[in-house]
Enzyme design. Structure first.
Site, mmCIF file in Angstrom:
data_model
loop_
_atom_site.group_PDB
_atom_site.id
_atom_site.type_symbol
_atom_site.label_atom_id
_atom_site.label_comp_id
_atom_site.label_asym_id
_atom_site.label_seq_id
_atom_site.Cartn_x
_atom_site.Cartn_y
_atom_site.Cartn_z
ATOM 1 N N HIS A 1 0.916 -1.141 0.000
ATOM 2 C CA HIS A 1 0.000 0.000 0.000
ATOM 3 C C HIS A 1 0.952 1.186 0.000
ATOM 4 C CE1 HIS A 1 -3.838 2.078 1.717
ATOM 5 N NE2 HIS A 1 -2.945 3.037 1.433
ATOM 6 N N HIS B 1 3.349 4.156 0.319
ATOM 7 C CA HIS B 1 3.689 5.011 1.459
ATOM 8 C C HIS B 1 5.024 5.670 1.194
ATOM 9 C CE1 HIS B 1 5.113 0.904 2.127
ATOM 10 N NE2 HIS B 1 6.156 1.440 2.759
HETATM 11 P P1 AMP Z 1 8.384 -0.730 3.065
HETATM 12 O O1 AMP Z 1 9.582 -1.621 3.226
HETATM 13 O O2 AMP Z 1 8.690 0.511 2.260
HETATM 14 O O3 AMP Z 1 7.169 -1.482 2.546
HETATM 15 O O4 AMP Z 1 8.075 -0.186 4.493
HETATM 16 C C1 AMP Z 1 7.043 -0.643 5.302
HETATM 17 C C2 AMP Z 1 7.159 0.095 6.604
HETATM 18 O O5 AMP Z 1 5.967 -0.031 7.319
HETATM 19 C C3 AMP Z 1 8.306 -0.424 7.496
HETATM 20 O O6 AMP Z 1 9.203 0.654 7.793
HETATM 21 C C4 AMP Z 1 7.568 -0.910 8.737
HETATM 22 O O7 AMP Z 1 8.292 -0.711 9.927
HETATM 23 C C5 AMP Z 1 6.289 -0.085 8.690
HETATM 24 N N1 AMP Z 1 5.138 -0.677 9.364
HETATM 25 C C6 AMP Z 1 4.639 -1.920 9.213
HETATM 26 N N2 AMP Z 1 3.564 -2.089 9.996
HETATM 27 C C7 AMP Z 1 3.370 -0.922 10.657
HETATM 28 C C8 AMP Z 1 2.414 -0.470 11.621
HETATM 29 N N3 AMP Z 1 1.429 -1.261 12.067
HETATM 30 N N4 AMP Z 1 2.529 0.800 12.093
HETATM 31 C C9 AMP Z 1 3.526 1.602 11.651
HETATM 32 N N5 AMP Z 1 4.443 1.229 10.741
HETATM 33 C C10 AMP Z 1 4.380 -0.012 10.251
#
Ligand code: AMP
Length: 105
Positions: free
Chosen positions: A94, A96
């Site tokens: 998703h 971000h």
């Molecule tokens: P990506 O590798 O760019 O997909 O990053 C995903 C990010 O989402 C990682 O830095 C995770 O630590 C973060 N993440 C996953 N689950 C959560 C959550 N429930 N709340 C906050 N951050 C999250």
């Protein structure tokens, strides 16, 4: 029902450390911070990755929100980081934007 963790955060189904929210995006603190400031700006509509982002209004709202998050966090110097595709480290499918900074006082 969706299995998307960020959709669940947006709907309030699971809690998150929210920094900012408007009609287009939500910004939260990353659960596993890689810098003193590590926030995520997440569009409210489910878009798998940057490759699928076509809405120019939403693009602009995401960038505006990254600046807002930096202001909320009190940093003028920061990095934006987007992982696109699992081979380059995308774990959550998703879209971000990571807002990262180590220059907080
Ligand atoms: P990506 O590798 O760019 O997909 O990053 C995903 C990010 O989402 C990682 O830095 C995770 O630590 C973060 N993440 C996953 N689950 C959560 C959550 N429930 N709340 C906050 N951050 C999250």
């Amino acid at each position: 029902m969706t299995d998307c963790i960020f959709c669940k955060i947006i709907s309030g189904e699971i809690p998150a450390d929210k920094l900012f929210e408007n009609d287009y995006v939500i910004a939260i603190n990353d659960i596993n911070p890689k810098a003193k400031v590590h926030a995520l700006v997440i569009p409210k509509v489910h878009i798998d990755s940057l490759n699928e982002l076509e809405d120019e209004k939403l693009m602009s709202e995401i960038l505006k929100a990254t600046k807002e998050v930096a202001k909320i966090k009190g940093v003028k110097s920061y990095r934006l980081h987007v992982n696109v595709g699992k081979e380059e480290g995308q774990i959550v499918f998703h879209l971000h934007f990571h807002v990262l900074s180590n220059t907080i006082k």
